[in-house]
Design a protein around this motif. Structure first.
Motif, mmCIF file in Angstrom:
data_model
loop_
_atom_site.group_PDB
_atom_site.id
_atom_site.type_symbol
_atom_site.label_atom_id
_atom_site.label_comp_id
_atom_site.label_asym_id
_atom_site.label_seq_id
_atom_site.Cartn_x
_atom_site.Cartn_y
_atom_site.Cartn_z
ATOM 1 N N THR A 218 -1.524 9.744 3.949
ATOM 2 C CA THR A 218 -0.610 9.898 5.075
ATOM 3 C C THR A 218 -0.508 11.367 5.464
ATOM 4 N N GLY B 159 0.777 -1.234 0.000
ATOM 5 C CA GLY B 159 0.000 0.000 0.000
ATOM 6 C C GLY B 159 0.802 1.273 0.000
ATOM 7 N N TYR B 160 2.110 1.195 -0.053
ATOM 8 C CA TYR B 160 2.960 2.383 -0.092
ATOM 9 C C TYR B 160 3.137 2.779 -1.554
ATOM 10 N N GLN C 12 1.809 5.678 2.148
ATOM 11 C CA GLN C 12 0.439 5.270 1.864
ATOM 12 C C GLN C 12 -0.386 6.514 1.549
#
Length: 66
Positions: free
Chosen positions: A32, A10-11, A29
């Motif tokens: 953020t 998910g980054y 992500q």
């Protein structure tokens, strides 16, 4: 671990974080809070790090986001 694995976790948002001492190429992500403390994937060192966002100027890195 590789950047591909971090992306799978998910980054997916590429950013650059700069201050007087460092220039970091990171993956975070989506959503953020970049003004606080956050976990990011360091693309140069190929590891997760904790970043204190208030210590950096942070902006999108278009060439990594593709």
């Amino acid at each position: 671990m590789t950047t591909d694995r971090a992306t799978a976790l998910g980054y997916t948002e590429a950013v650059t974080a700069e201050n007087a001492a460092y220039v970091l190429t990171l993956m975070v992500q989506p959503g953020t809070d970049l003004e606080g403390q956050f976990k990011a994937w360091d693309c140069d060192e190929q590891e997760f790090i904790m970043v204190s966002g208030w210590s950096f100027d942070i902006y999108p890195t278009a060439d990594l986001a593709a």
